[in-house]
Design a protein around this motif. Structure first.
Motif, PDB file in Angstrom:
ATOM      1  N   LEU A  19      24.486  19.346   4.030  1.00 25.48           N
ATOM      2  CA  LEU A  19      23.563  18.678   3.492  1.00 25.48           C
ATOM      3  C   LEU A  19      23.393  18.856   2.182  1.00 25.48           C
ATOM      4  CD1 LEU A  19      21.084  18.413   6.602  1.00 25.48           C
ATOM      5  CD2 LEU A  19      22.270  16.538   5.647  1.00 25.48           C
ATOM      6  N   ASP A  20      23.807  20.099   1.726  1.00 20.14           N
ATOM      7  CA  ASP A  20      23.591  20.277   0.076  1.00 20.14           C
ATOM      8  C   ASP A  20      22.206  20.414  -0.230  1.00 20.14           C
ATOM      9  OD1 ASP A  20      24.503  21.467  -2.265  1.00 20.14           O
ATOM     10  OD2 ASP A  20      25.452  19.646  -2.923  1.00 20.14           O
ATOM     11  N   VAL A  21      21.420  21.041   0.549  1.00 25.98           N
ATOM     12  CA  VAL A  21      19.785  20.715   0.139  1.00 25.98           C
ATOM     13  C   VAL A  21      19.557  21.262  -1.353  1.00 25.98           C
ATOM     14  CG1 VAL A  21      18.975  20.870   2.544  1.00 25.98           C
ATOM     15  CG2 VAL A  21      19.362  22.995   1.506  1.00 25.98           C
ATOM     16  N   TYR A  22      20.273  22.241  -1.848  1.00 22.67           N
ATOM     17  CA  TYR A  22      19.844  22.878  -3.032  1.00 22.67           C
ATOM     18  C   TYR A  22      20.320  21.836  -4.216  1.00 22.67           C
ATOM     19  CZ  TYR A  22      19.118  26.819  -0.182  1.00 22.67           C
ATOM     20  OH  TYR A  22      18.925  27.835   0.811  1.00 22.67           O
TER      21      TYR A  22
END
Ligand SMILES: Cc1cc2nc3c(=O)[nH]c(=O)nc-3n(C[C@H](O)[C@H](O)[C@H](O)COP(=O)(O)OP(=O)(O)OC[C@H]3O[C@@H](n4cnc5c(N)ncnc54)[C@H](O)[C@@H]3O)c2cc1C
Ligand code: FES
Lengths: 287, 155
Positions: B148-151
Motif C-alpha cells: 500500500l506504500d503508506v509513506y
C-alpha cells in the motif's frame, strides 16, 4: 450534558488566535525527498512555548495555511522547528521558503503527547514516515528527563533508506545505552545493512511491560491502525495507546468545525488522543 | 550427543515453543547446525527447497532479484525467526533469495526428511502447519502494508 456556551472573553481570545504573527526562516535543512526542516524566528525574539505533540498553523503568504507539528526540542529556547513534506500547494510553498523569507505563524494548538501520564512507565514510540516529526519533541523530553521514565523503546519505520528522517539524530539515539531503537524500512537496495520490514512487526519482538507502559504512535492512519492492533495483542490497554489524528485543520481554535471527528474537534481535543476515545469513530468507515 | 544438543536447541527455539517433546525429537532428527558468513546465500531463487532454517543469531535478508536490476530487499529476519516457507508446498522450490548480513548461526532442517515425518504423522504435520501459518499470515499482512506504500508521496 448541559450546553454551556463559551464566555465572550474565550471566544474573543480564540478569534484573536486566528490572526497570524510574522516569523522569518532562519535556516532550512533537507531531510529527505521533498522534506525540509525549517527554523523560524520572530522579529522580537519571542517564541511561543509548546508541548511535545502540539502543532502550529503556518501560512505561505499568497498560497494558504496548513497545520504543521512542532518537531523541535520543547526544552530549547532556540528557534521554532518544523519539518515539512511538500505534498500540495501550501506545504510545497513552505518547504521551498529560503532563509530570510517571512511566514505566518499562529499557535501552538492542540493536545500534545501525555508526557506527565507516562512518568514512571515504559514508553513505546512507534513512528512511521513523517510521523517521527511530531514525536521528536517527545523523544527530546524523554532524553532530558530519562530518570523519570521506565524503558524507552523507539520503533521507527520509513519507506526506504533515503527517506529516513533525522538520520544523524537516530544514529545518536541508537548509541544511547538507555534507549532501545529499531529503524526499519519497507524496502531497500543491496547496500542497506539495517532492518527491512514493516515497523509494526517489531512490537511483538520488543521487551517492555505492557501493563505499565504508554505507547505514542504517529504515522499514516493505516500504519497507526496496524500499530494499535499489535500493541493490543502485546497487552497494552486502549487507554495507554495514544495516536495523533492529523486530519486537516482550518481555524485550529475550535470555532469552524472543519476538523470535527465524531464528537471531537481534533484541533482542540487532539490531535493526540487516547485510542479508547477514538476507537469507536475509527470503526465508522465514512469518517 | 550432537542430536540431543540439537533437540534441546529445537525445543527452546521460540518457533517450536510448546511442541511436544517427542515431536521436537522428530524435528531435531532432521536438523543440523549451520553457519553462514557475511554475504553467503542460505538459498537462491529457483533452487529446490530442501532445507529451511531457524535463525539462532544474526540477520538474513530476503530479496527479489531480476536480470539487470539491483536486488530489492523486502524483509530481514533476525534472531529466533524462521527462514524459508516454500519447502512446505509443491513444487518445493525457492521463489526468493536469502542472504546473510554478517555472520549467521542457524539450525538447518532437512525439508525432505521433515516432510516425510509429517506425512507419516499428521498430528506433527498439523502442529508444524499451525506454526508456519502464523508466520505466513504475519508476513502477508506486513506485505499488504508495504504494497500500500503508506509513506508514499501522493501523485
Ligand atoms: C495536526 C497536524 C499536524 C501536521 N503536521 C505536519 C508536519 O509536521 N509536517 C507536514 O509536512 N505536514 C503536516 N501535516 C499535514 C499538512 O497539514 C497537510 O499535508 C496539508 O494538507 C498540506 O497542505 P497542502 O496545500 O500542501 O496539500 P493539500 O492540497 O491539502 O494536499 C495535497 C495532497 O496531499 C495529500 N496529503 C495531505 N497531507 C498529507 C500527508 N501528511 N501525507 C501524505 N499525503 C498527504 C492530500 O490528501 C492531497 O491528495 C499536519 C496536519 C495536521 C492536521
Ligand atoms: S479546525 Fe476549526 S474547529 Fe478545528
Amino acid at each position: 450534558m448541559v450546553y454551556q456556551p463559551d464566555g465572550l472573553d474565550a471566544v474573543q481570545r480564540r478569534a484573536a488566535a486566528t490572526i497570524p504573527r510574522i516569523a522569518r526562516i532562519r535556516r532550512r535543512r533537507r531531510e529527505g525527498p521533498q522534506t525540509w526542516t525549517l527554523e523560524l524566528e520572530t522579529e522580537d525574539g519571542e517564541l511561543p512555548q509548546f508541548a511535545a505533540g502540539q502543532f502550529n498553523m503556518l501560512t505561505a503568504f499568497g498560497i494558504g495555511e496548513a497545520a504543521i507539528s512542532v518537531s523541535g526540542d520543547p526544552g530549547s529556547k532556540g528557534p521554532l522547528v518544523h519539518t515539512v513534506r511538500a505534498v500540495g500547494p501550501v506545504s510545497t510553498a513552505l518547504a521551498t521558503l529560503q532563509p530570510g523569507d517571512s511566514v505566518g505563524l499562529r499557535g501552538p494548538f492542540g493536545a500534545g503527547w501525555p508526557m506527565k501520564e507516562a512518568e514512571q512507565r515504559d514508553v513505546v514510540i512507534v513512528a512511521g514516515g513523517l510521523g517521527l516529526a511530531p514525536l521528536r519533541p517527545a523523544i527530546y523530553h524523554l532524553l532530558a528527563n530519562r530518570r523519570t521514565y521506565g524503558k524507552v523503546v523507539i520503533l521507527c519505520g520509513s519507506r526506504s533508506p533515503g527517506d529516513i528522517l533525522f538520520r544523524r539524530e537516530l544514529e545518536r539515539w541508537g548509541r544511547h545505552i538507555e534507549i532501545e531503537l529499531e529503524v526499519t524500512v519497507d524496502h531497500a537496495a543491496d547496500d542497506w545493512r539495517g532492518h527491512v520490514g514493516v515497523v509494526t512487526t517489531f512490537i511483538p519482538r520488543t521487551d517492555f511491560d505492557p501493563a505499565n507502559s504508554i505507547a505514542l504512535v504517529c504515522g499514516p492512519e493505516l500504519m497507526m491502525t496496524f500499530a494499535v492492533s499489535a500493541l493490543q495483542d502485546a497487552g497494552v490497554s486502549d487507554e495507554a495507546i495514544y495516536i495523533s489524528m492529523e486530519r486537516n485543520m482550518k481555524c485550529a481554535v475550535g470555532l469552524c468545525g472543519h476538523c470535527q471527528f465524531g464528537t471531537a474537534l481534533l484541533c482542540r481535543d487532539g490531535p493526540v488522543m487516547a485510542f479508547n476515545r477514538v476507537r469507536h469513530m475509527l470503526a465508522i468507515r465514512e469518517i | 550427543m550432537e542430536t540431543r544438543g540439537l533437540a534441546q536447541i529445537v525445543m527452546e527455539h521460540p518457533f517450536f515453543v510448546g511442541l511436544e517433546e517427542d515431536f521436537c525429537d522428530l524435528v531435531s532428527g532432521c536438523a543440523r547446525n549451520v553457519r553462514f558468513e557475511d554475504g553467503a546465500y542460505l538459498f537462491r531463487k529457483g533452487e529446490p527447497a530442501n532445507e529451511f532454517f531457524l535463525v539462532r543469531e544474526g540477520r538474513v535478508e530476503l530479496q527479489i532479484a531480476a536480470p539487470g536490476v539491483k536486488p530489492i530487499t523486502f524483509l530481514t529476519i533476525g534472531d529466533n525467526e524462521v527462514v524459508g516457507l516454500s519447502w512446505l508446498i509443491p513444487p518445493y522450490r525457492w521463489s526468493i533469495d536469502a542472504k546473510a548480513i554478517g555472520r549467521v548461526r542457524a539450525i538447518g532442517i532437512d525439508a525432505r526428511c521433515l516432510r516425510g515425518k509429517c506425512e507419516a504423522d499428521h498430528h506433527l504435520g498439523y502442529e508444524l502447519m499451525k506454526r508456519f501459518m502464523s508466520v505466513l499470515i504475519e508476513r502477508l499482512n506486513a506485505a499488504r502494508l508495504q504494497a500500500l506504500d503508506v509513506y508514499g508521496v501522493p501523485a
